[in-house]
Scaffold this motif. Structure first.
Motif, PDB file in Angstrom:
ATOM      1  N   GLU A 118      -8.086   4.119  -5.173  1.00  0.00           N
ATOM      2  CA  GLU A 118      -6.937   3.220  -5.164  1.00  0.00           C
ATOM      3  C   GLU A 118      -6.909   2.350  -6.410  1.00  0.00           C
ATOM      4  O   GLU A 118      -5.849   2.133  -7.011  1.00  0.00           O
ATOM      5  CB  GLU A 118      -6.960   2.348  -3.912  1.00  0.00           C
ATOM      6  CG  GLU A 118      -5.771   1.406  -3.819  1.00  0.00           C
ATOM      7  CD  GLU A 118      -5.644   0.745  -2.461  1.00  0.00           C
ATOM      8  OE1 GLU A 118      -5.237  -0.420  -2.432  1.00  0.00           O
ATOM      9  OE2 GLU A 118      -5.945   1.399  -1.449  1.00  0.00           O
ATOM     10  N   THR A 122      -6.385  -5.544  -1.221  1.00  0.00           N
ATOM     11  CA  THR A 122      -6.306  -4.238  -0.593  1.00  0.00           C
ATOM     12  C   THR A 122      -7.300  -4.123   0.550  1.00  0.00           C
ATOM     13  O   THR A 122      -8.255  -4.896   0.644  1.00  0.00           O
ATOM     14  CB  THR A 122      -6.550  -3.114  -1.617  1.00  0.00           C
ATOM     15  OG1 THR A 122      -6.330  -1.847  -0.993  1.00  0.00           O
ATOM     16  CG2 THR A 122      -7.973  -3.165  -2.166  1.00  0.00           C
ATOM     17  N   ARG A 136      -1.094   3.517 -12.919  1.00  0.00           N
ATOM     18  CA  ARG A 136       0.316   3.151 -12.802  1.00  0.00           C
ATOM     19  C   ARG A 136       0.654   1.971 -13.709  1.00  0.00           C
ATOM     20  O   ARG A 136       1.731   1.940 -14.316  1.00  0.00           O
ATOM     21  CB  ARG A 136       0.639   2.809 -11.340  1.00  0.00           C
ATOM     22  CG  ARG A 136       0.553   3.981 -10.384  1.00  0.00           C
ATOM     23  CD  ARG A 136       0.870   3.568  -8.957  1.00  0.00           C
ATOM     24  NE  ARG A 136       0.520   4.592  -7.991  1.00  0.00           N
ATOM     25  CZ  ARG A 136       1.324   5.031  -7.035  1.00  0.00           C
ATOM     26  NH1 ARG A 136       2.549   4.544  -6.920  1.00  0.00           N
ATOM     27  NH2 ARG A 136       0.921   5.954  -6.186  1.00  0.00           N
ATOM     28  N   ALA A 149       1.690  -2.394  -9.485  1.00  0.00           N
ATOM     29  CA  ALA A 149       1.313  -1.984 -10.835  1.00  0.00           C
ATOM     30  C   ALA A 149       2.236  -2.585 -11.888  1.00  0.00           C
ATOM     31  O   ALA A 149       1.817  -2.864 -13.018  1.00  0.00           O
ATOM     32  CB  ALA A 149       1.326  -0.461 -10.938  1.00  0.00           C
ATOM     33  N   VAL A 163      -8.324  -6.115  -8.780  1.00  0.00           N
ATOM     34  CA  VAL A 163      -8.233  -5.703  -7.377  1.00  0.00           C
ATOM     35  C   VAL A 163      -9.312  -6.406  -6.555  1.00  0.00           C
ATOM     36  O   VAL A 163     -10.481  -6.446  -6.935  1.00  0.00           O
ATOM     37  CB  VAL A 163      -8.360  -4.179  -7.242  1.00  0.00           C
ATOM     38  CG1 VAL A 163      -8.251  -3.762  -5.776  1.00  0.00           C
ATOM     39  CG2 VAL A 163      -7.264  -3.488  -8.061  1.00  0.00           C
ATOM     40  N   ASN A 188       0.796  -1.224   0.000  1.00  0.00           N
ATOM     41  CA  ASN A 188       0.000   0.000   0.000  1.00  0.00           C
ATOM     42  C   ASN A 188       0.830   1.276   0.000  1.00  0.00           C
ATOM     43  O   ASN A 188       0.280   2.358  -0.186  1.00  0.00           O
ATOM     44  CB  ASN A 188      -0.928   0.010   1.222  1.00  0.00           C
ATOM     45  CG  ASN A 188      -2.070  -0.974   1.071  1.00  0.00           C
ATOM     46  OD1 ASN A 188      -2.669  -1.066   0.013  1.00  0.00           O
ATOM     47  ND2 ASN A 188      -2.357  -1.721   2.121  1.00  0.00           N
ATOM     48  N   ARG A 193       2.793   0.257  -4.242  1.00  0.00           N
ATOM     49  CA  ARG A 193       1.830   0.412  -5.334  1.00  0.00           C
ATOM     50  C   ARG A 193       2.516   0.338  -6.696  1.00  0.00           C
ATOM     51  O   ARG A 193       1.981  -0.240  -7.634  1.00  0.00           O
ATOM     52  CB  ARG A 193       1.086   1.747  -5.195  1.00  0.00           C
ATOM     53  CG  ARG A 193       0.073   1.759  -4.068  1.00  0.00           C
ATOM     54  CD  ARG A 193      -0.840   2.958  -4.203  1.00  0.00           C
ATOM     55  NE  ARG A 193      -1.706   3.110  -3.054  1.00  0.00           N
ATOM     56  CZ  ARG A 193      -2.782   3.883  -3.045  1.00  0.00           C
ATOM     57  NH1 ARG A 193      -3.098   4.583  -4.123  1.00  0.00           N
ATOM     58  NH2 ARG A 193      -3.526   3.988  -1.972  1.00  0.00           N
ATOM     59  N   LEU A 237      -3.998   2.385  -9.255  1.00  0.00           N
ATOM     60  CA  LEU A 237      -3.243   1.201  -9.662  1.00  0.00           C
ATOM     61  C   LEU A 237      -3.296   0.995 -11.163  1.00  0.00           C
ATOM     62  O   LEU A 237      -2.292   0.659 -11.801  1.00  0.00           O
ATOM     63  CB  LEU A 237      -3.793  -0.032  -8.950  1.00  0.00           C
ATOM     64  CG  LEU A 237      -3.284  -0.291  -7.535  1.00  0.00           C
ATOM     65  CD1 LEU A 237      -4.127  -1.360  -6.850  1.00  0.00           C
ATOM     66  CD2 LEU A 237      -1.819  -0.709  -7.556  1.00  0.00           C
ATOM     67  N   VAL A 271      -4.478  -7.789  -6.860  1.00  0.00           N
ATOM     68  CA  VAL A 271      -4.026  -6.978  -5.732  1.00  0.00           C
ATOM     69  C   VAL A 271      -5.051  -7.082  -4.620  1.00  0.00           C
ATOM     70  O   VAL A 271      -6.245  -6.834  -4.824  1.00  0.00           O
ATOM     71  CB  VAL A 271      -3.834  -5.502  -6.146  1.00  0.00           C
ATOM     72  CG1 VAL A 271      -3.457  -4.654  -4.935  1.00  0.00           C
ATOM     73  CG2 VAL A 271      -2.766  -5.392  -7.230  1.00  0.00           C
TER      74      VAL A 271
END
Length: 465
Positions: A261, A250, A268, A242, A281, A233, A238, A265, A248
């Protein structure tokens, strides 16, 4: 029906090979079976249940040290069974795989303390034995006691751990993707050639942290590189997710924070040249469901009687010993002067105007541990799951266990049929690898835009091969 309504919501069960995982104190509940974690039947029964419920995977957390900062030592964690005792998560996978055909297995392993060569073979072995159903949750480990267990005086600095992890993955990509070319395994009985030596390569990696000659000892497994999970995080975490992660995990504190968020991600990932849709995610979700709201509320009250605030403080105390501070002191003030926090402990607390007293008062409430908490009827639970998935872009959720296997049983018996009725949950499995289930049919290898694909040798093997 719109495309959004048809989008399948994925579910993993969040587990750990221990007595007390994430809902501290509930090992004392008479309906909980967590004390059976050392019994192989516990794991095979759980796997059979999850496959009946059409789950994507069981996600196995892990730690390699004790929570020993709360009240100055590990006594609270040991007494309250806060992720101790804990056994190896990888070793229960073959047993669960033997009684299932489709369930996936995401196992946690740290890049910080054990060298990459042996881990590469372990994961290839699991990918073979599961026929392409394994994932690796990449962690860098944050406990001071973990560092001491592996011969260090203190934990390695945060950004250096990620620097090590980057090189660790480079070594593994070379072993998994590049050491054995496609077509290296011939199995020509008449010519007595099992594998073509010209297509099996040493990797001769010499880096800042690792020297690995190779070649990889395992022949290519169905996915070669297991599906890559990650849960960092921090800014560095991150970026790491990415660049490398395909899923991911979270724990953003609100729907709005989760939405941002996920968008961050994906931005990125695109900046690293990846397809943003290849980063899925999975926030945590705590669900208590019953046929009526009154019954669900009664379940919450029953669970609350067994919750251990001390257990929660011991785990959070891995980064902040709340017992050591003035109850009226602001969390933000402690952080500003460099208080003894880890990033993991800080993130949910900063910027909310909380005092130490506020945090202490909230500890141990049923529902903490994931951004989504809902207790109610199947219809209400399904409404909230759909709302969070649709408004944030989450691919699915990691379901937290309160009682094992009761939480999963309730979800499968009550919520799954309601989500299926709405077209939001699969009604059957197909014969696919875990990566294909997440990214689409035919994508059983790392996609071409993933950095690991750059290490392939010979004629390029594309993601649809």
């Amino acid at each position: 029906m719109t495309d959004l309504e048809r989008r399948i919501i994925h579910f993993n069960l969040f587990e750990m090979n221990c007595v007390g995982h994430i809902q501290h104190g509930l090992w004392t509940h008479p309906e909980n079976n967590r004390h059976r974690y050392t019994d192989i039947d516990y794991w095979t029964d759980l796997a059979t249940l999850l496959e009946r419920g059409l789950f994507d995977a069981v996600f196995l957390a892990d730690v390699v040290g004790l929570y020993d900062r709360y009240r100055g030592g590990p006594e609270t964690a040991v007494r309250e069974a806060v992720q101790v005792p804990a056994n190896d998560p990888l070793l229960v996978v073959p047993a669960m795989a033997a009684v299932t055909r489709h369930l996936g297995f995401a196992v946690t392993f740290s890049t910080t303390y054990e060298p990459p060569f042996a881990h590469a073979r372990r994961m290839s072995t699991l990918d073979h034995l599961t026929k392409g159903r394994v994932a690796w949750n990449v962690v860098t480990s944050y406990l001071r006691s973990a560092a001491r267990n592996f011969g260090l005086d203190d934990e390695i600095e945060h950004d250096l751990r990620y620097e090590i992890a980057e090189e660790y993955l480079e070594v593994l990509y070379k072993l998994w993707e590049g050491s054995w070319e496609d077509g290296a395994v011939i199995r020509d009985v008449e010519a007595r050639v099992y594998a073509d030596p010209a297509k099996v390569h040493a990797i001769d990696h010499v880096g800042k942290h690792f020297r690995v000659a190779g070649p990889h000892l395992s022949e290519p497994s169905p996915q070669r590189t297991p599906v890559l999970y990650q849960a960092g995080n921090s800014e560095r975490g991150r970026d790491f997710a990415a660049r490398h992660a395909e899923a991911v995990f979270t724990g953003a504190p609100s729907l709005e924070a989760l939405r941002e968020e996920i968008a961050d991600l994906k931005r990125r990932a695109a900046a690293f040249g990846r397809d943003p849709d290849h980063v899925k995610v999975f926030p945590g979700a705590s669900v208590i469901v019953a046929p009526t709201q009154a019954e669900a509320d009664a379940k919450v009250a029953d669970l609350q009687r067994h919750i251990s605030p001390e257990g929660f403080l011991a785990q959070r105390g891995s980064g902040i010993d709340l017992a050591a501070y003035d109850p009226d002191e602001a969390i933000d003030d402690i952080v500003a002067r460099g208080g003894d926090f880890t990033e993991r402990a800080i993130r949910p607390l900063v910027g909310r105007g909380l005092t130490v007293r506020d945090v202490l008062a909230s500890v141990g409430r049923v529902g903490q541990g994931g951004p989504l908490f809902v207790a109610g009827t199947p219809e209400r639970v399904a409404d909230e799951i759909e709302r969070w998935a649709d408004e944030t872009g989450a691919a699915g959720f990691n379901l937290m266990q309160y009682l094992s296997p009761g939480t999963a049983e309730d979800f499968i018996e009550l919520v799954v049929p309601e989500l299926q009725r709405r077209g939001r949950y699969r009604t059957s499995y197909d014969d696919s690898t875990l990566r294909e289930r997440l990214l689409g049919r035919g994508v059983h290898r790392l996609p071409d835009t993933h950095p690991g694909a750059a290490f392939r040798r010979g004629p390029k093997a594309h993601e649809s091969d």
